[in-house]
Motif scaffolding. Structure first.
Motif, PDB file in Angstrom:
ATOM      1  N   VAL A 155       0.773  -1.143  -0.179  1.00 30.39           N
ATOM      2  CA  VAL A 155       0.021   0.015   0.185  1.00 30.39           C
ATOM      3  C   VAL A 155       0.943   1.425   0.047  1.00 30.39           C
ATOM      4  CG1 VAL A 155      -1.845   1.347   1.234  1.00 30.39           C
ATOM      5  CG2 VAL A 155      -1.684  -0.977   1.081  1.00 30.39           C
ATOM      6  N   VAL A 156       1.948   1.324   0.860  1.00 32.16           N
ATOM      7  CA  VAL A 156       2.875   2.391   0.855  1.00 32.16           C
ATOM      8  C   VAL A 156       3.447   2.836  -0.438  1.00 32.16           C
ATOM      9  CG1 VAL A 156       4.977   3.038   1.984  1.00 32.16           C
ATOM     10  CG2 VAL A 156       3.486   2.046   3.389  1.00 32.16           C
ATOM     11  N   VAL A 157       3.834   1.759  -1.003  1.00 28.05           N
ATOM     12  CA  VAL A 157       4.756   1.636  -2.395  1.00 28.05           C
ATOM     13  C   VAL A 157       3.607   2.222  -3.385  1.00 28.05           C
ATOM     14  CG1 VAL A 157       6.075   0.474  -4.381  1.00 28.05           C
ATOM     15  CG2 VAL A 157       6.635   0.246  -1.727  1.00 28.05           C
ATOM     16  N   GLU A 158       2.459   1.610  -3.499  1.00 28.95           N
ATOM     17  CA  GLU A 158       1.301   1.934  -4.557  1.00 28.95           C
ATOM     18  C   GLU A 158       1.138   3.521  -4.461  1.00 28.95           C
ATOM     19  OE1 GLU A 158      -1.859  -0.192  -3.369  1.00 28.95           O
ATOM     20  OE2 GLU A 158      -1.210  -1.918  -4.088  1.00 28.95           O
ATOM     21  N   HIS A 159       1.377   4.335  -3.140  1.00 30.71           N
ATOM     22  CA  HIS A 159       1.104   5.740  -3.238  1.00 30.71           C
ATOM     23  C   HIS A 159       2.413   6.484  -3.109  1.00 30.71           C
ATOM     24  CE1 HIS A 159      -2.577   3.995  -1.725  1.00 30.71           C
ATOM     25  NE2 HIS A 159      -3.215   5.087  -1.990  1.00 30.71           N
ATOM     26  N   LEU A 160       3.403   5.791  -3.807  1.00 37.02           N
ATOM     27  CA  LEU A 160       4.791   6.539  -3.837  1.00 37.02           C
ATOM     28  C   LEU A 160       4.616   8.051  -4.463  1.00 37.02           C
ATOM     29  CD1 LEU A 160       7.592   5.773  -2.684  1.00 37.02           C
ATOM     30  CD2 LEU A 160       7.917   4.995  -4.905  1.00 37.02           C
ATOM     31  N   TYR A 161       4.145   7.803  -5.597  1.00 36.17           N
ATOM     32  CA  TYR A 161       3.868   9.256  -6.459  1.00 36.17           C
ATOM     33  C   TYR A 161       2.660  10.132  -6.212  1.00 36.17           C
ATOM     34  CZ  TYR A 161       7.564   6.345  -8.521  1.00 36.17           C
ATOM     35  OH  TYR A 161       8.780   5.818  -8.485  1.00 36.17           O
ATOM     36  N   GLU A 162       1.625   9.660  -5.720  1.00 38.64           N
ATOM     37  CA  GLU A 162       0.325  10.168  -5.588  1.00 38.64           C
ATOM     38  C   GLU A 162      -0.519   9.430  -4.710  1.00 38.64           C
ATOM     39  OE1 GLU A 162      -1.333  10.865  -9.213  1.00 38.64           O
ATOM     40  OE2 GLU A 162      -1.862   8.852  -9.799  1.00 38.64           O
ATOM     41  N   GLY A 163      -1.666  10.168  -4.110  1.00 40.58           N
ATOM     42  CA  GLY A 163      -2.551   9.519  -3.218  1.00 40.58           C
ATOM     43  C   GLY A 163      -3.225  10.384  -2.530  1.00 40.58           C
ATOM     44  N   PRO A 164      -4.282  10.026  -1.699  1.00 41.12           N
ATOM     45  CA  PRO A 164      -5.059  10.990  -0.852  1.00 41.12           C
ATOM     46  C   PRO A 164      -4.240  11.492   0.245  1.00 41.12           C
ATOM     47  CG  PRO A 164      -5.679   8.716  -0.184  1.00 41.12           C
ATOM     48  CD  PRO A 164      -4.847   8.638  -1.487  1.00 41.12           C
ATOM     49  N   GLU A 165      -4.788  12.609   0.920  1.00 41.21           N
ATOM     50  CA  GLU A 165      -3.858  13.121   2.039  1.00 41.21           C
ATOM     51  C   GLU A 165      -4.135  12.117   3.118  1.00 41.21           C
ATOM     52  OE1 GLU A 165      -5.591  16.903   3.060  1.00 41.21           O
ATOM     53  OE2 GLU A 165      -4.496  17.938   1.351  1.00 41.21           O
ATOM     54  N   ILE A 166      -5.155  11.500   3.441  1.00 40.36           N
ATOM     55  CA  ILE A 166      -5.182  10.453   4.441  1.00 40.36           C
ATOM     56  C   ILE A 166      -6.024   9.189   4.037  1.00 40.36           C
ATOM     57  CG2 ILE A 166      -6.185   9.926   6.545  1.00 40.36           C
ATOM     58  CD1 ILE A 166      -5.984  12.707   7.455  1.00 40.36           C
ATOM     59  N   LYS A 167      -5.306   8.027   4.277  1.00 34.35           N
ATOM     60  CA  LYS A 167      -5.668   6.760   3.765  1.00 34.35           C
ATOM     61  C   LYS A 167      -5.941   5.812   5.025  1.00 34.35           C
ATOM     62  CE  LYS A 167      -5.218   3.181   0.089  1.00 34.35           C
ATOM     63  NZ  LYS A 167      -6.498   3.234  -0.396  1.00 34.35           N
ATOM     64  N   GLU A 168      -6.960   5.242   5.664  1.00 29.96           N
ATOM     65  CA  GLU A 168      -6.983   4.518   6.490  1.00 29.96           C
ATOM     66  C   GLU A 168      -7.021   2.837   6.011  1.00 29.96           C
ATOM     67  OE1 GLU A 168      -9.904   5.734   9.295  1.00 29.96           O
ATOM     68  OE2 GLU A 168      -8.694   6.945  10.140  1.00 29.96           O
ATOM     69  N   VAL A 169      -5.924   2.097   6.450  1.00 30.20           N
ATOM     70  CA  VAL A 169      -5.676   0.989   5.890  1.00 30.20           C
ATOM     71  C   VAL A 169      -6.077  -0.262   6.833  1.00 30.20           C
ATOM     72  CG1 VAL A 169      -3.931  -0.391   4.776  1.00 30.20           C
ATOM     73  CG2 VAL A 169      -4.193   1.994   4.430  1.00 30.20           C
ATOM     74  N   GLY A 170      -6.536  -1.348   6.273  1.00 31.78           N
ATOM     75  CA  GLY A 170      -6.732  -2.639   7.190  1.00 31.78           C
ATOM     76  C   GLY A 170      -6.425  -3.807   6.255  1.00 31.78           C
ATOM     77  N   GLY A 171      -6.314  -4.937   6.817  1.00 31.84           N
ATOM     78  CA  GLY A 171      -6.202  -6.177   6.292  1.00 31.84           C
ATOM     79  C   GLY A 171      -7.426  -7.012   5.497  1.00 31.84           C
ATOM     80  N   PRO A 172      -7.467  -8.252   5.113  1.00 26.25           N
ATOM     81  CA  PRO A 172      -8.185  -8.798   4.305  1.00 26.25           C
ATOM     82  C   PRO A 172      -9.478  -9.358   5.033  1.00 26.25           C
ATOM     83  CG  PRO A 172      -6.499 -10.203   4.388  1.00 26.25           C
ATOM     84  CD  PRO A 172      -6.089  -8.829   4.795  1.00 26.25           C
ATOM     85  N   LEU A 173      -9.188  -9.710   6.368  1.00 30.28           N
ATOM     86  CA  LEU A 173     -10.283 -10.002   7.154  1.00 30.28           C
ATOM     87  C   LEU A 173     -10.562  -9.362   8.320  1.00 30.28           C
ATOM     88  CD1 LEU A 173      -9.705 -13.954   6.626  1.00 30.28           C
ATOM     89  CD2 LEU A 173     -11.419 -12.413   5.478  1.00 30.28           C
ATOM     90  N   ILE A 174     -11.879  -9.284   8.544  1.00 25.94           N
ATOM     91  CA  ILE A 174     -12.275  -8.726   9.966  1.00 25.94           C
ATOM     92  C   ILE A 174     -12.596  -9.713  11.112  1.00 25.94           C
ATOM     93  CG2 ILE A 174     -14.187  -7.235  11.396  1.00 25.94           C
ATOM     94  CD1 ILE A 174     -14.371  -5.651   8.425  1.00 25.94           C
ATOM     95  N   HIS A 175     -12.129  -9.637  12.282  1.00 25.16           N
ATOM     96  CA  HIS A 175     -12.127 -10.365  13.323  1.00 25.16           C
ATOM     97  C   HIS A 175     -12.647  -9.866  14.666  1.00 25.16           C
ATOM     98  CE1 HIS A 175     -10.353 -13.945  11.040  1.00 25.16           C
ATOM     99  NE2 HIS A 175      -9.328 -13.216  10.885  1.00 25.16           N
ATOM    100  N   THR A 176     -13.189 -10.386  15.648  1.00 22.36           N
ATOM    101  CA  THR A 176     -13.164  -9.948  16.835  1.00 22.36           C
ATOM    102  C   THR A 176     -11.746 -10.105  17.565  1.00 22.36           C
ATOM    103  OG1 THR A 176     -14.162 -11.852  18.062  1.00 22.36           O
ATOM    104  CG2 THR A 176     -15.440 -10.363  17.075  1.00 22.36           C
ATOM    105  N   ARG A 177     -11.736  -9.147  18.605  1.00 25.09           N
ATOM    106  CA  ARG A 177     -10.376  -9.354  19.523  1.00 25.09           C
ATOM    107  C   ARG A 177     -10.349 -10.933  19.962  1.00 25.09           C
ATOM    108  NH1 ARG A 177      -6.297  -6.007  18.367  1.00 25.09           N
ATOM    109  NH2 ARG A 177      -7.449  -3.867  17.779  1.00 25.09           N
ATOM    110  N   MET A 178     -11.587 -11.466  20.423  1.00 22.46           N
ATOM    111  CA  MET A 178     -11.872 -12.628  20.983  1.00 22.46           C
ATOM    112  C   MET A 178     -11.316 -13.731  19.998  1.00 22.46           C
ATOM    113  SD  MET A 178     -12.012 -14.714  23.760  1.00 22.46           S
ATOM    114  CE  MET A 178     -12.932 -13.720  24.887  1.00 22.46           C
TER     115      MET A 178
END
Length: 290
Positions: free
Chosen positions: A192-215
């Motif tokens: 994700v970092v390298v994809e935005h090397l030359y341009e990108g939004p001012e802020i980008k909130e990034v997560g992984g592929p799956l959502i889990h509970t902490r438990m």
């Protein structure tokens, strides 16, 4: 077209090293800033342009580190692990160190600055971890440089503390464990970092592929490593955090932030392919966990 020169600050860290590998694969000209001789050794296979300095110690330590540099990528910052301590505060390692790099970048006319912050930096300012990141975000946005701030919800490697505790037979979960997150592997975040090397939004909130509970994540650790999941009531966790504050400010700051992130939903835009179970399956329990 002139090839861009990149300064990668924090190049020997878990994320920085993955970013460095990708930049090297693309044949880009990279200058690496590392903190120690061990860090210099880690990056030596990918670049010969290595600066060894503690950026938090002042502008003179890194004077002209951005000379002839077009783009700065900073993964520089203090680990939130309870089992790692470089001795300096989050304010020194996250704010002052990055501010000194930014000052040099502005002076030398750098075109673009990519900064890896944390999700929650704008909403949890009572915590030193978040406050130090947000202070630098504000400095970067006021600098006049083109920039992208990437806020990951957390790295899988940042959950190693729970795996280390599991190896010691206990996996503490604060609260009911219902809070959700989609933490990301540092390899996927590096993309994700390298994809935005030359341009990108001012802020980008990034997560992984799956959502889990902490438990759910704690139970995965329990199955892989062993130990037993122990639920710690939030109020008990709050009182329990007063004692380390009397002994060690660093541990106290980390514990307080740990409680915040594990009792609130921390979900970012879905990215990557490596799941938390994939990450756990790849752990060497003897060598990766002390």
């Amino acid at each position: 077209m002139k090839k861009k020169k990149i300064l990668l600050a924090g190049a020997s860290g878990a994320l920085g090293l993955e970013v460095l590998k990708l930049l090297s694969e693309q044949g880009l000209d990279v200058r690496a800033l590392v903190h120690s001789a061990d860090g210099a050794e880690k990056v030596a296979a990918y670049t010969k342009d290595v600066w060894k300095a503690d950026a938090s110690e002042g502008n003179e330590k890194i004077k002209d580190i951005t000379k002839d540099v077009d783009i700065v990528v900073s993964t520089l910052g203090k680990s939130v692990s309870l089992f790692t301590n470089r001795g300096k505060s989050f304010m020194e390692n996250d704010f002052y160190a990055n501010s000194n790099v930014l000052d040099d970048a502005v002076k030398n006319g750098v075109e673009r600055f990519i900064y890896v912050s944390i999700k929650g930096a704008d909403k949890a300012l009572e915590y030193e971890v978040a406050k130090s990141h947000k202070m630098f975000e504000d400095a970067l946005s006021a600098s006049g440089l083109d920039y992208t701030i990437i806020r990951p919800v957390g790295f899988f490697s940042g959950l190693n503390d729970l795996a280390i505790m599991a190896k010691r037979k206990v996996i503490p979960i604060v609260g009911d464990g219902h809070s959700r997150t989609n933490s990301i592997h540092q390899k996927d975040l590096a993309k994700v970092v390298v994809e935005h090397l030359y341009e990108g939004p001012e802020i980008k909130e990034v997560g992984g592929p799956l959502i889990h509970t902490r438990m759910e994540m704690a139970k995965m650790i329990e199955r892989k490593v062993g130990g037993k999941v122990i639920q710690v009531p939030e109020k008990l966790a709050e009182w329990g955090m007063f004692l380390p504050e009397l002994v060690d400010d660093d541990i106290s700051a980390k514990l307080k932030y740990f409680k915040f992130v594990t009792t609130n939903d921390m979900i970012g835009e879905v990215n990557g392919e490596i799941t938390f179970e994939d990450y756990l399956d790849g752990l060497d329990l003897e060598n990766d966990l002390p």
